[in-house]
Scaffold this motif. Sequence first.
Motif, short mmCIF file in Angstrom:
data_model
loop_
_atom_site.label_atom_id
_atom_site.label_comp_id
_atom_site.label_asym_id
_atom_site.label_seq_id
_atom_site.Cartn_x
_atom_site.Cartn_y
_atom_site.Cartn_z
N SER A 174 37.92 47.60 40.17
CA SER A 174 36.87 48.53 39.81
C SER A 174 35.85 48.63 40.89
CB SER A 174 36.32 48.13 38.75
OG SER A 174 35.18 49.10 38.36
N GLY A 175 35.51 49.91 41.47
CA GLY A 175 34.46 49.95 42.56
C GLY A 175 34.39 51.39 43.00
N SER A 176 33.56 51.77 43.88
CA SER A 176 33.26 52.87 44.26
C SER A 176 34.42 53.47 45.44
CB SER A 176 31.71 53.25 45.04
OG SER A 176 31.65 54.45 45.55
N LEU A 177 35.07 54.68 45.34
CA LEU A 177 35.79 55.04 46.32
C LEU A 177 35.37 56.51 46.64
CD1 LEU A 177 39.22 54.11 44.54
CD2 LEU A 177 38.19 52.74 46.20
N VAL B 185 28.74 47.40 43.15
CA VAL B 185 29.36 46.34 42.81
C VAL B 185 30.97 46.44 42.88
CG1 VAL B 185 30.06 44.13 41.36
CG2 VAL B 185 27.70 44.77 41.74
N SER B 186 31.86 45.64 43.52
CA SER B 186 33.13 46.00 43.30
C SER B 186 33.66 44.58 42.72
CB SER B 186 33.91 46.39 44.67
OG SER B 186 33.37 47.31 45.19
N ARG B 187 34.95 44.58 42.16
CA ARG B 187 35.40 43.52 41.34
C ARG B 187 37.04 43.69 41.21
NH1 ARG B 187 31.83 45.03 37.65
NH2 ARG B 187 30.68 42.68 37.74
N VAL B 188 37.69 42.59 41.33
CA VAL B 188 38.94 42.56 40.86
C VAL B 188 39.24 41.34 39.66
CG1 VAL B 188 41.23 41.49 41.76
CG2 VAL B 188 39.89 43.04 43.16
N ILE B 189 39.93 41.94 38.84
CA ILE B 189 40.10 40.89 37.61
C ILE B 189 41.44 40.92 37.39
CG2 ILE B 189 39.92 40.87 35.05
CD1 ILE B 189 37.41 42.47 35.33
N ILE B 190 41.95 39.47 37.32
CA ILE B 190 43.38 39.11 37.19
C ILE B 190 43.44 38.26 35.85
CG2 ILE B 190 45.46 37.89 38.39
CD1 ILE B 190 43.69 37.87 41.01
N GLU B 191 44.48 38.59 35.21
CA GLU B 191 44.69 37.95 33.95
C GLU B 191 46.17 37.79 33.74
OE1 GLU B 191 43.77 38.67 29.07
OE2 GLU B 191 43.64 40.33 30.40
#
Length: 232
Positions: free
Chosen positions: A131-134, A222-228
Motif C-alpha cells: 500500500s502506497g502512493s503510485l 507512508v508505504s508498507r508491505v504486509i506479509i501473512e
Amino acid sequence: MMVKILPQLLICFWITLPFCFAEKTKERSARQRDAEFTDKYQPCMQGVPGVQGRDGNPGINGIPGTPGIPGRDGFKGEKGECVTERFDDPWKPNFKQCAWNSLNYGIDLGKIAECTFTKQRPDSALRVLFSGSLRLKCKTACCQRWYFTFNGAECTGPLPIESIIYLDQGSPELNSTINIHRTSTVEGLCDGIQAGLVDVGIWVGTCADYPRGDASTGWNSVSRVIIEELPK
C-alpha cells in the motif's frame, strides 16, 4: 260328695292349664326381648386402651412377575456428520509488516523495496499486500506495472501478483502532462513457496506492448508491505 267334686276339678284343671302355659310363654318372650334390646342399644363403659403392638417382621420377596411386552422400534434418526479427528499442531498466526516513510522512489524499472519473512510451513500460502502512493505520467500513451517477487521470482501458484497504471497522452493544447499521485494497493495470495526465509520484494516494470512512462512510488506518504502466512 268328694267323689262328685273331683271330676269337676279335673275338668277345670285341664281347661285352665293351657292358658297358664301361654301366659308363662308370653312373659318369657317379653323378658327375652327386653334383654336383647338392652344388649343391643344400652352403651357399655369403654375400657383402658391396651399396649400398642410391635411391628411384624418384614415379609419375604414375592414371586417375580412375568416379562412385559417388547416395545416398538423408535423412529429412524437423521444421518450424522462424519468428523475426522486431526492431531496437527494448532495454527499460530504468523505475519509481518515493513513500512517506509516517504520512499519517493522515482525509478521506472527495478526493485522498489524488500521485506524478509520466515515461512513456518511448506503447505501454507502467503498473503502479500503493498500500500502506497503510485504515479505515472507521459506525453503519449504509456503503462507501468507494479508486482511482487518471492526470492527474486514472480508467483506461479497460481499467477503473478500485480497492479498496473495505464495513461493516455496528455493535453497537447496546454503542452502539459497529467501528474496525479494516488494511494494504491497491490495484493494477492501465492502458493507453492517453501518454508524458511523468503525475500518478498515489490518491483516496478513495463506492461507488455506499451511504452514505458515516468513512474513514481511512495511520494510524500507512508508505504508498507504486509506479509501473512495462511493455512490452505
